[in-house]
Scaffold this active site. Sequence first.
Site, short mmCIF file in Angstrom:
data_model
loop_
_atom_site.label_atom_id
_atom_site.label_comp_id
_atom_site.label_asym_id
_atom_site.label_seq_id
_atom_site.Cartn_x
_atom_site.Cartn_y
_atom_site.Cartn_z
N ASP A 13 -4.95 -1.43 7.67
CA ASP A 13 -4.85 -2.81 7.16
C ASP A 13 -4.14 -3.66 8.21
O ASP A 13 -3.00 -4.08 8.02
CB ASP A 13 -4.08 -2.79 5.83
CG ASP A 13 -3.95 -4.17 5.20
OD1 ASP A 13 -4.67 -5.09 5.63
OD2 ASP A 13 -3.11 -4.31 4.29
N SER A 44 0.80 -1.23 0.00
CA SER A 44 0.00 0.00 0.00
C SER A 44 0.84 1.28 0.00
O SER A 44 0.51 2.22 -0.74
CB SER A 44 -0.98 -0.01 1.17
OG SER A 44 -0.33 -0.25 2.40
#
Length: 280
Positions: free
Chosen positions: A164, A100
């Site tokens: 996350d 990410s």
Amino acid sequence: MLSYRHAFHAGNFADCLKHTLLLQLLDGLNRKDKPWLALDTHAGAGLYELGAAQAQKTGEYRDGIARLWSRADLEPELAAYVAAVRSENPDGRLSRYPGSPALIRQRLRDRDRLIACELHPGDQPSLKALFAADRRIAVHKRDGYEAAGAFLPPPERRGLLFVDPAYELAGEFERLLKLVGQVHRRWREGTVAIWYPILDRAPSERFCRALAASGVPALLRIELGLAPYDTPLGMKGSGVIVCNPPYQLDVAARRWLAQLQGILSDSGSGETRVEWLTTA
């Protein structure tokens, strides 16, 4: 004790979901000229070698990004995701997978910023080295939940909180529920995206019911399942809760999720879900 390493799972089916959505959220921010901040609370190592022992041990990327890699018929959002992964593989071979923070870096403009947090002693040095030369990116060895309290709201006012977690510890969903409420009270113009695994339906359903009852507006649930969620072995689905999503994200997600499920599911018994838990 931190034991989760995303290197074993990089590029798997869950990454295909969460990272396609991540890029859509960033592209939504970039529709306006004003700068923004992205805070990645569990950033990992940033970039993963798919030929390394960890990725080869599980081979999860083969049933994820590898299935999309050479297709020419992808919906625009999935094609943009594959293009972002390709940009980290200039020789045209799928050998590296961007996590990410690396994907966020691709969308940063000159005045935008990324704060990337990672506590794992095996991943944090790699993350710091990856972004050492980029003045727009700050890497912190810091608990991501604590960082959200410290850095939000940002001076830019616009931005994304990307969460996350590894879901290693009991009480993760409770921490997330508290985080959503805190961020909403302090930073109502921000977008929050939270990924979660589905091994069976009950834990994520309880979480979503609690969010729906929290009073936080504009909560969108997006899920991808490759098999019935109560199938006994392994993670069969995952989802992302988006708070304050960009306009028509739900419409686009319904379209590309159906294609993604068809490509990645071998059994044909999976499902997708796009629904509003609360409205604006």
